[in-house]
Design an enzyme around this catalytic site. Structure first.
Site, PDB file in Angstrom:
ATOM      1  N   ASN A   1       0.803  -1.228   0.000  1.00 37.57           N
ATOM      2  CA  ASN A   1       0.000   0.000   0.000  1.00 37.57           C
ATOM      3  C   ASN A   1       0.834   1.275   0.000  1.00 37.57           C
ATOM      4  O   ASN A   1       0.389   2.304  -0.516  1.00 37.57           O
ATOM      5  CB  ASN A   1      -0.913  -0.019   1.240  1.00 37.57           C
TER       6      ASN A   1
ATOM      7  N   TYR B   1       3.293   9.401 -11.597  1.00 33.55           N
ATOM      8  CA  TYR B   1       2.436   8.629 -10.678  1.00 33.55           C
ATOM      9  C   TYR B   1       1.583   7.636 -11.475  1.00 33.55           C
ATOM     10  O   TYR B   1       1.507   6.450 -11.145  1.00 33.55           O
ATOM     11  CB  TYR B   1       1.553   9.601  -9.894  1.00 33.55           C
TER      12      TYR B   1
ATOM     13  N   ALA C   1       2.096   6.394 -14.440  1.00 31.25           N
ATOM     14  CA  ALA C   1       2.934   5.359 -15.059  1.00 31.25           C
ATOM     15  C   ALA C   1       3.348   4.309 -14.032  1.00 31.25           C
ATOM     16  O   ALA C   1       3.309   3.101 -14.304  1.00 31.25           O
ATOM     17  CB  ALA C   1       4.172   5.999 -15.693  1.00 31.25           C
TER      18      ALA C   1
HETATM   19  P1  NAP Z   1      -0.647   8.715   2.673  1.00 31.27           P
HETATM   20  O1  NAP Z   1      -1.679   9.068   3.682  1.00 31.27           O
HETATM   21  O2  NAP Z   1       0.245   9.773   2.143  1.00 31.27           O
HETATM   22  O3  NAP Z   1       0.253   7.516   3.284  1.00 31.27           O
HETATM   23  C1  NAP Z   1       1.344   7.019   2.546  1.00 31.27           C
HETATM   24  C2  NAP Z   1       2.013   5.898   3.317  1.00 31.27           C
HETATM   25  O4  NAP Z   1       3.112   5.416   2.513  1.00 31.27           O
HETATM   26  C3  NAP Z   1       2.578   6.345   4.650  1.00 31.27           C
HETATM   27  O5  NAP Z   1       2.314   5.344   5.603  1.00 31.27           O
HETATM   28  C4  NAP Z   1       4.088   6.429   4.387  1.00 31.27           C
HETATM   29  O6  NAP Z   1       4.879   6.081   5.517  1.00 31.27           O
HETATM   30  C5  NAP Z   1       4.283   5.353   3.322  1.00 31.27           C
HETATM   31  N1  NAP Z   1       5.503   5.608   2.537  1.00 31.27           N
HETATM   32  C6  NAP Z   1       5.758   6.651   1.706  1.00 31.27           C
HETATM   33  N2  NAP Z   1       7.014   6.568   1.210  1.00 31.27           N
HETATM   34  C7  NAP Z   1       7.559   5.420   1.729  1.00 31.27           C
HETATM   35  C8  NAP Z   1       8.820   4.772   1.609  1.00 31.27           C
HETATM   36  N3  NAP Z   1       9.822   5.267   0.861  1.00 31.27           N
HETATM   37  N4  NAP Z   1       9.012   3.620   2.290  1.00 31.27           N
HETATM   38  C9  NAP Z   1       8.047   3.099   3.047  1.00 31.27           C
HETATM   39  N5  NAP Z   1       6.828   3.661   3.220  1.00 31.27           N
HETATM   40  C10 NAP Z   1       6.586   4.823   2.567  1.00 31.27           C
HETATM   41  O7  NAP Z   1      -1.298   8.029   1.386  1.00 31.27           O
HETATM   42  P2  NAP Z   1      -2.710   7.290   1.148  1.00 31.27           P
HETATM   43  O8  NAP Z   1      -3.617   8.265   0.512  1.00 31.27           O
HETATM   44  O9  NAP Z   1      -3.117   6.542   2.353  1.00 31.27           O
HETATM   45  O10 NAP Z   1      -2.269   6.280  -0.015  1.00 31.27           O
HETATM   46  C11 NAP Z   1      -2.027   4.905   0.211  1.00 31.27           C
HETATM   47  C12 NAP Z   1      -1.885   4.217  -1.132  1.00 31.27           C
HETATM   48  O11 NAP Z   1      -3.091   4.418  -1.892  1.00 31.27           O
HETATM   49  C13 NAP Z   1      -0.763   4.787  -1.997  1.00 31.27           C
HETATM   50  O12 NAP Z   1      -0.137   3.746  -2.711  1.00 31.27           O
HETATM   51  C14 NAP Z   1      -1.489   5.720  -2.952  1.00 31.27           C
HETATM   52  O13 NAP Z   1      -0.780   5.922  -4.142  1.00 31.27           O
HETATM   53  C15 NAP Z   1      -2.785   4.955  -3.155  1.00 31.27           C
HETATM   54  N6  NAP Z   1      -3.894   5.789  -3.615  1.00 31.27           N
HETATM   55  C16 NAP Z   1      -4.338   6.855  -2.885  1.00 31.27           C
HETATM   56  C17 NAP Z   1      -5.407   7.614  -3.352  1.00 31.27           C
HETATM   57  C18 NAP Z   1      -5.937   8.800  -2.616  1.00 31.27           C
HETATM   58  O14 NAP Z   1      -6.752   9.542  -3.192  1.00 31.27           O
HETATM   59  N7  NAP Z   1      -5.544   9.037  -1.383  1.00 31.27           N
HETATM   60  C19 NAP Z   1      -6.003   7.288  -4.569  1.00 31.27           C
HETATM   61  C20 NAP Z   1      -5.518   6.202  -5.296  1.00 31.27           C
HETATM   62  C21 NAP Z   1      -4.465   5.459  -4.801  1.00 31.27           C
HETATM   63  P3  NAP Z   1       5.346   7.126   6.683  1.00 31.27           P
HETATM   64  O15 NAP Z   1       4.164   8.051   6.917  1.00 31.27           O
HETATM   65  O16 NAP Z   1       5.630   6.248   7.830  1.00 31.27           O
HETATM   66  O17 NAP Z   1       6.557   7.831   6.185  1.00 31.27           O
END
Ligand code: NAP
Length: 247
Positions: free
Chosen positions: A90, A155, A157
Site C-alpha cells: 500500500n 504517478y 505510469a
Molecule cells: P498517505 O496518507 O500519504 O500515506 C502514505 C504511506 O506510505 C505512509 O504510511 C508512508 O509512511 C508510506 N511511505 C511513503 N514513502 C515510503 C517509503 N519510501 N518507504 C516506506 N513507506 C513509505 O497516502 P494514502 O492516501 O493513504 O495512499 C495509500 C496508497 O493508496 C498509496 O499507494 C497511494 O498511491 C494509493 N492511492 C491513494 C489515493 C488517494 O486519493 N488518497 C487514490 C488512489 C491510490 P510514513 O508516513 O511512515 O513515512
C-alpha cells in the site's frame, strides 16, 4: 498470543488507507504487521489503540525503496511471528507536476517507492508462500494508473506498472495456490491529497457518478474481501473502488 491467527503485513500503515486496512484486519482477528517509514509516532499510536482492543500488532520500520531494508523486515517478521499469509503493498507517494518539469530524481523516486517497493516486498514474502502453496498479495494502484492523470504522469505510469505486475505475477504463482490482485482507488480523502483546495474537491465530486469522494475504509473493505476465502476464485484482477468512474 498469536494462536492460529493469520498474519497480514500492510505497508504504509502509519496513516491514511494503510492505517484503515490495518484496522480492518485487526478487527477481523488477524495478527497485523504495521509497516511505516517516517511516521513512527502515528504508527505507535494506532498500534497501541488496536492492542488495547485485544489485537496482535507488530510494528516494522523500513524504507521500501531499499531492497535490503525490506528483506530484513520480512525476515524479522518471519523470525518473530512466522510466515506472512497476506501482503498488502500500500505504501506510496503522490506528486502533481507538469510532465516537462519532472526531474530525473522525481521520476526515479516515484518508481522506486511504488514499483521497486512492491517488487521488493512481494519477492521477499513469496518463497515461503510458494513452499506452503498458500498466500495472497494485494497491491494498491490507482484509478490514474488506469485512465491517466494530467500533471501526474510519473504517478500514473508507476501505478500502471503495478497493474501489469499484478496480472503477470498472478499467472506465475497461481499454480502455487497464491492469489495476486490489485485495488485501484478513486479519489480518497487522506494526507496524500492535503494540498487540494475545496474547489478541486468539488470538481472531483462532480466528475464522480456517486457525487462524492471515498474514504480510506472503502478501500480497506475491498482489500479485506480480496484476502478472504470468499474471493478464492479471484486473481490477476484490477478492481476499481472509485464511486462509479467507468474505465
Ligand atoms: P498517505 O496518507 O500519504 O500515506 C502514505 C504511506 O506510505 C505512509 O504510511 C508512508 O509512511 C508510506 N511511505 C511513503 N514513502 C515510503 C517509503 N519510501 N518507504 C516506506 N513507506 C513509505 O497516502 P494514502 O492516501 O493513504 O495512499 C495509500 C496508497 O493508496 C498509496 O499507494 C497511494 O498511491 C494509493 N492511492 C491513494 C489515493 C488517494 O486519493 N488518497 C487514490 C488512489 C491510490 P510514513 O508516513 O511512515 O513515512
Amino acid at each position: 498470543m498469536l494462536n492460529e491467527k493469520k498474519i497480514v503485513l500492510v505497508t504504509g500503515a502509519s496513516r491514511g488507507i494503510g492505517q484503515a486496512i490495518a484496522r480492518r484486519f485487526a478487527k477481523e482477528g488477524y495478527a497485523v504487521v504495521m509497516h511505516y517509514h517516517t511516521g513512527r509516532l502515528q504508527a505507535e499510536q494506532t498500534a497501541a489503540e488496536l492492542q488495547a482492543q485485544g489485537a496482535c500488532v507488530l510494528l516494522q520500520q523500513a524504507d521500501i525503496r531499499d531492497s535490503q531494508q525490506v528483506q530484513t523486515m520480512i525476515e524479522t517478521v518471519q523470525r518473530q511471528w512466522g510466515n506472512i499469509d497476506i501482503l498488502v503493498n500500500n505504501a506510496g507517494i503522490g506528486q502533481q507536476k507538469l510532465f516537462t518539469d519532472i526531474t530525473d530524481t522525481e521520476w526515479r523516486n516515484m518508481f522506486a517507492v511504488h514499483v521497486d517497493g512492491t517488487f521488493y516486498c512481494s519477492r521477499a514474502v513469496l518463497p515461503a508462500m510458494i513452499s506452503r502453496k498458500a498466500g495472497c498479495i494485494i497491491n494498491i494502484s490507482s484509478m490514474w494508473g488506469q485512465i491517466g492523470g494530467s500533471c501526474e504522469v510519473h504517478y500514473s505510469a508507476a501505478k500502471g506498472a503495478i497493474q501489469g505486475m499484478t496480472k503477470a505475477l498472478a499467472k506465475e504463482v497461481g499454480p502455487s495456490g497464491i492469489r495476486v490482485n490489485c485495488v485501484a482507488p478513486g479519489v480518497i480523502r487522506t494526507e496524500m491529497n492535503r494540498l487540494l483546495d475545496e474547489e478541486t474537491w468539488a470538481a472531483l465530486k462532480e466528475e464522480t457518478p456517486l457525487e462524492c469522494v471515498g474514504n480510506a475504509a472503502d478501500i480497506a473493505n475491498m482489500v479485506y474481501f480480496l484476502a478472504t476465502e470468499e474471493a478464492s476464485f479471484i486473481t490477476g484482477q484490477v478492481i476499481g473502488v472509485n464511486g462509479g468512474i467507468v474505465i
